[in-house]
Design an enzyme around this catalytic site. Structure first.
Site, PDB file in Angstrom:
ATOM      1  N   LYS A   9      -3.058  15.452  -4.132  1.00  0.00           N
ATOM      2  CA  LYS A   9      -2.232  15.146  -2.966  1.00  0.00           C
ATOM      3  C   LYS A   9      -0.770  15.576  -3.197  1.00  0.00           C
ATOM      4  O   LYS A   9      -0.389  15.914  -4.333  1.00  0.00           O
ATOM      5  CB  LYS A   9      -2.356  13.647  -2.671  1.00  0.00           C
ATOM      6  CG  LYS A   9      -3.810  13.237  -2.317  1.00  0.00           C
ATOM      7  CD  LYS A   9      -3.927  11.748  -2.034  1.00  0.00           C
ATOM      8  CE  LYS A   9      -5.340  11.360  -1.649  1.00  0.00           C
ATOM      9  NZ  LYS A   9      -5.480   9.893  -1.375  1.00  0.00           N
ATOM     10  N   TYR A  49     -10.213  12.563   7.502  1.00  0.00           N
ATOM     11  CA  TYR A  49     -10.117  11.093   7.426  1.00  0.00           C
ATOM     12  C   TYR A  49     -10.669  10.442   8.694  1.00  0.00           C
ATOM     13  O   TYR A  49     -10.136   9.409   9.126  1.00  0.00           O
ATOM     14  CB  TYR A  49      -8.662  10.687   7.204  1.00  0.00           C
ATOM     15  CG  TYR A  49      -8.150  10.922   5.790  1.00  0.00           C
ATOM     16  CD1 TYR A  49      -8.805  10.396   4.684  1.00  0.00           C
ATOM     17  CD2 TYR A  49      -6.984  11.649   5.560  1.00  0.00           C
ATOM     18  CE1 TYR A  49      -8.321  10.606   3.379  1.00  0.00           C
ATOM     19  CE2 TYR A  49      -6.493  11.863   4.271  1.00  0.00           C
ATOM     20  CZ  TYR A  49      -7.175  11.333   3.190  1.00  0.00           C
ATOM     21  OH  TYR A  49      -6.700  11.531   1.913  1.00  0.00           O
ATOM     22  N   ASN A 112      -1.696   7.804  -3.901  1.00  0.00           N
ATOM     23  CA  ASN A 112      -2.534   7.616  -5.089  1.00  0.00           C
ATOM     24  C   ASN A 112      -3.037   8.931  -5.687  1.00  0.00           C
ATOM     25  O   ASN A 112      -4.107   9.004  -6.259  1.00  0.00           O
ATOM     26  CB  ASN A 112      -3.670   6.640  -4.781  1.00  0.00           C
ATOM     27  CG  ASN A 112      -4.553   7.126  -3.651  1.00  0.00           C
ATOM     28  OD1 ASN A 112      -4.363   8.226  -3.140  1.00  0.00           O
ATOM     29  ND2 ASN A 112      -5.539   6.333  -3.284  1.00  0.00           N
ATOM     30  N   HIS A 115      -7.764  12.759  -4.248  1.00  0.00           N
ATOM     31  CA  HIS A 115      -8.952  12.400  -3.451  1.00  0.00           C
ATOM     32  C   HIS A 115     -10.164  13.035  -4.110  1.00  0.00           C
ATOM     33  O   HIS A 115     -10.085  14.171  -4.587  1.00  0.00           O
ATOM     34  CB  HIS A 115      -8.812  12.959  -2.019  1.00  0.00           C
ATOM     35  CG  HIS A 115     -10.126  12.996  -1.296  1.00  0.00           C
ATOM     36  ND1 HIS A 115     -10.612  11.918  -0.601  1.00  0.00           N
ATOM     37  CD2 HIS A 115     -11.084  13.960  -1.204  1.00  0.00           C
ATOM     38  CE1 HIS A 115     -11.799  12.227  -0.097  1.00  0.00           C
ATOM     39  NE2 HIS A 115     -12.113  13.461  -0.448  1.00  0.00           N
ATOM     40  N   GLU A 126     -17.177  17.853   3.186  1.00  0.00           N
ATOM     41  CA  GLU A 126     -15.813  18.230   2.808  1.00  0.00           C
ATOM     42  C   GLU A 126     -15.758  19.653   2.255  1.00  0.00           C
ATOM     43  O   GLU A 126     -14.813  20.395   2.520  1.00  0.00           O
ATOM     44  CB  GLU A 126     -15.260  17.208   1.793  1.00  0.00           C
ATOM     45  CG  GLU A 126     -15.047  15.837   2.440  1.00  0.00           C
ATOM     46  CD  GLU A 126     -14.712  14.716   1.458  1.00  0.00           C
ATOM     47  OE1 GLU A 126     -14.548  14.979   0.247  1.00  0.00           O
ATOM     48  OE2 GLU A 126     -14.619  13.566   1.920  1.00  0.00           O
TER      49      GLU A 126
HETATM   50  P1  CMP Z   1      -8.481   7.865  -0.548  1.00  0.00           P
HETATM   51  O1  CMP Z   1      -9.412   6.833  -1.107  1.00  0.00           O
HETATM   52  O2  CMP Z   1      -8.465   9.216  -1.138  1.00  0.00           O
HETATM   53  O3  CMP Z   1      -8.750   7.996   1.037  1.00  0.00           O
HETATM   54  C1  CMP Z   1      -8.149   7.139   1.972  1.00  0.00           C
HETATM   55  C2  CMP Z   1      -6.699   7.071   1.669  1.00  0.00           C
HETATM   56  O4  CMP Z   1      -5.919   6.280   2.539  1.00  0.00           O
HETATM   57  C3  CMP Z   1      -6.511   6.427   0.301  1.00  0.00           C
HETATM   58  O5  CMP Z   1      -6.980   7.308  -0.670  1.00  0.00           O
HETATM   59  C4  CMP Z   1      -5.012   6.176   0.314  1.00  0.00           C
HETATM   60  O6  CMP Z   1      -4.292   7.349  -0.022  1.00  0.00           O
HETATM   61  C5  CMP Z   1      -4.752   5.901   1.802  1.00  0.00           C
HETATM   62  N1  CMP Z   1      -4.406   4.523   2.090  1.00  0.00           N
HETATM   63  C6  CMP Z   1      -3.210   4.112   2.514  1.00  0.00           C
HETATM   64  N2  CMP Z   1      -3.208   2.799   2.743  1.00  0.00           N
HETATM   65  C7  CMP Z   1      -4.421   2.343   2.473  1.00  0.00           C
HETATM   66  C8  CMP Z   1      -5.053   1.062   2.548  1.00  0.00           C
HETATM   67  N3  CMP Z   1      -4.389  -0.032   2.945  1.00  0.00           N
HETATM   68  N4  CMP Z   1      -6.341   0.972   2.184  1.00  0.00           N
HETATM   69  C9  CMP Z   1      -7.035   2.083   1.816  1.00  0.00           C
HETATM   70  N5  CMP Z   1      -6.483   3.319   1.736  1.00  0.00           N
HETATM   71  C10 CMP Z   1      -5.203   3.452   2.055  1.00  0.00           C
END
Ligand code: CMP
Length: 136
Positions: A9, A49, A112, A115, A126
């Site tokens: 990311k 998403y 984070n 992905h 994907e």
């Molecule tokens: P990822 O699991 O890759 O895919 C969904 C993304 O949404 C997650 O990583 C985070 O980067 C983002 N995200 C932001 N806020 C939240 C939240 N409250 N709960 C889950 N995902 C979140």
């Protein structure tokens, strides 16, 4: 051999830790068979998403993912989908194991670092989208 779709990311690019993450992937003996630097747009993010589109955090997720370029990769290996999720670590870095990519580098679940596809169906969808430009 399984294939999974991985996205480093914008924060991984900004923090210049792409090389370290690739090194962790290679040391685990996974093979990177496709790699591309890309800027994602609203349309890409709404498709990718789709399950989060109506969640309250979607607008901030979209602006984070559009903040700068990302690295899109296909990673291959034995049980790569489940195995790579383990290497990635939990969504919330507070729950991620210390040796995982998020455990090492991420501080919040909003930003984070990485992905990885969460199932064989997601990996296929994907890879089709990001590598072959095909929607299903
Ligand atoms: P990822 O699991 O890759 O895919 C969904 C993304 O949404 C997650 O990583 C985070 O980067 C983002 N995200 C932001 N806020 C939240 C939240 N409250 N709960 C889950 N995902 C979140």
């Amino acid at each position: 051999m399984e294939k999974t779709l991985v996205i480093l990311k914008p924060d991984a690019m900004e923090r210049k830790i792409v090389g370290e993450i690739i090194s962790m992937i290679e040391k685990k003996t996974y093979t990177i068979s496709h790699m591309q630097i890309k800027e994602l747009n609203d349309d890409d993010l709404s498709y990718h998403y789709a399950e989060h589109k109506d969640k309250p955090f979607f607008p901030s997720l979209a602006s984070y993912m559009k903040r700068g370029p990302v690295v899109v990769m296909v990673v291959e290996g034995e049980n790569a989908i489940k195995g790579f999720r383990k290497l990635t670590g939990a969504t919330d870095p507070l729950d991620a194991e210390n040796g995982s990519i998020r455990g090492r580098f991420a501080l919040t679940k909003d930003e984070n670092i990485i992905h990885a596809s969460d199932s064989p169906e997601s990996a296929e969808r994907e890879i089709n989208f990001f590598v072959h430009g095909k929607r299903q």
